[in-house]
Design an enzyme around this catalytic site. Structure first.
Site, mmCIF file in Angstrom:
data_model
loop_
_atom_site.group_PDB
_atom_site.id
_atom_site.type_symbol
_atom_site.label_atom_id
_atom_site.label_comp_id
_atom_site.label_asym_id
_atom_site.label_seq_id
_atom_site.Cartn_x
_atom_site.Cartn_y
_atom_site.Cartn_z
ATOM 1 N N ARG A 1 -45.133 41.703 3.690
ATOM 2 C CA ARG A 1 -44.322 40.854 4.571
ATOM 3 C C ARG A 1 -43.700 39.644 3.657
ATOM 4 N NH1 ARG A 1 -45.456 41.749 9.891
ATOM 5 N NH2 ARG A 1 -47.434 42.596 10.313
ATOM 6 N N LYS B 1 -70.803 43.463 5.649
ATOM 7 C CA LYS B 1 -71.410 42.936 4.536
ATOM 8 C C LYS B 1 -70.603 41.515 4.330
ATOM 9 C CE LYS B 1 -67.527 43.860 2.093
ATOM 10 N NZ LYS B 1 -66.733 42.753 1.325
ATOM 11 N N ARG C 1 -64.467 36.213 -1.976
ATOM 12 C CA ARG C 1 -63.737 35.066 -1.154
ATOM 13 C C ARG C 1 -64.911 34.695 -0.002
ATOM 14 N NH1 ARG C 1 -58.279 38.182 0.610
ATOM 15 N NH2 ARG C 1 -57.412 38.440 -1.363
#
Length: 306
Positions: free
Chosen positions: A34, A164, A228
């Site tokens: 994008r 997970k 993250r």
């Protein structure tokens, strides 16, 4: 090895890493994102494989936009991880819902993008219902840096990779609160039980829970500051709100939305998913991290296998 022409949709950390990795193997890569603009059609035309690495949120609109433009002879390899909180669908299911004739494959495993980008070795699972096609791509895409294992359980592999992330958030909270190795080991073990419950009830195979996409990926993401979701949990433990934790990570955190989706499934079907529920409550600000730990420790006693 025969070189493939691979169209890549999405150039975040994972999409870029896979593009670079497969390019070094000699495959021809056509990319779209994008941010770069242009039409995604250019990346899916006249290719041997389409690799999708856009976020789960981005997949929904893109799958609809491209529904009528697929060459059904070309496999779609979904590399996105998560469950959509609105529909409770995985990434490949989102693509298939937009185009029921698609039969996506799935790639998942302990693959921290930063380590692969640095040239570190890793392994992953390539899964699909057409095992001959899976094994052919396994041979074509495996390398000295990324070893692929074949599986005929795409749903179980994809669910394990999504679930997970929820447990990696919980692990980050645990470490952020400095609860110790005993608590973290207990948390992850009970987290595996919750993952297995969801996988089994949604039609995946339990074996995928204990493979690279489940236990393997959990070991990586629940223990690495490169994850993250783990960093998101650390930030929550430090008192950050979900939006502040997201901003501190600086990239998409699929585990929170997945936790919301799984918690909704649990409530609908009466599944016991206490860790997932406490992750949602903590991120929503309804419980402090300390209150979440207390709630888990005060649950009624039960047999381990119950």
């Amino acid at each position: 090895m025969t070189a493939l022409s691979i169209g890549v949709l999405g150039l975040g950390a994972w999409g870029q890493t896979l593009s670079d990795l497969f390019s070094r193997q000699g495959h021809q890569i056509k990319v779209w994102s994008r941010r770069s603009g242009g039409s995604p059609l250019e990346a899916i035309r006249a290719v041997d494989l389409v690799l999708v690495a856009v976020s789960l949120a981005g997949s929904k609109q893109l799958a609809t936009d491209l529904a009528g433009d697929w060459d059904l002879r070309v496999p779609l390899l979904s590399c996105s991880k998560g469950l959509d909180p609105e529909t409770q669908l995985t990434a490949s299911q989102i693509w298939q819902a937009a185009n029921p004739e698609l039969n996506p494959l799935v790639l998942s495993g302990p693959n921290l993008a930063t380590e692969l980008a640095q040239g570190c070795p890793a392994a992953s699972v390539l899964a699909g219902v057409e095992l001959d096609r899976v094994q052919q791509l396994q041979r074509q895409l495996s390398s000295d840096q990324l070893r692929l294992y074949a599986s005929a359980d795409p749903l179980g592999v994809e669910l394990a990779g999504a679930l997970k992330n929820v447990m990696a958030i919980a692990a980050g909270i645990c470490d952020g609160l400095k609860l110790g190795a005993n608590a973290k080991a207990s948390l992850l073990c009970r987290g595996m039980a919750e993952m297995g419950l969801v996988i089994q009830n949604l039609g995946g195979e339990q074996g995928s829970l204990y493979g690279l996409a489940g236990l393997g990926d959990l070991l990586a993401t629940a223990n690495s500051p490169l994850s993250r979701n783990y960093r998101f949990g650390l930030a929550l433990a430090g008192g950050a709100s979900a939006s502040e934790a997201q901003a501190s990570v600086g990239a998409t955190v699929e585990g929170f939305k997945t936790a919301q989706a799984v918690a909704a499934l649990g409530e609908r079907h009466g599944w016991s998913l206490p860790i997932c529920q406490q992750v949602v409550r903590t991120a929503d600000g309804r419980s402090s991290p300390q209150e979440a730990v207390h709630a888990l420790m005060q649950r009624s006693l039960r047999d381990e296998q119950a």
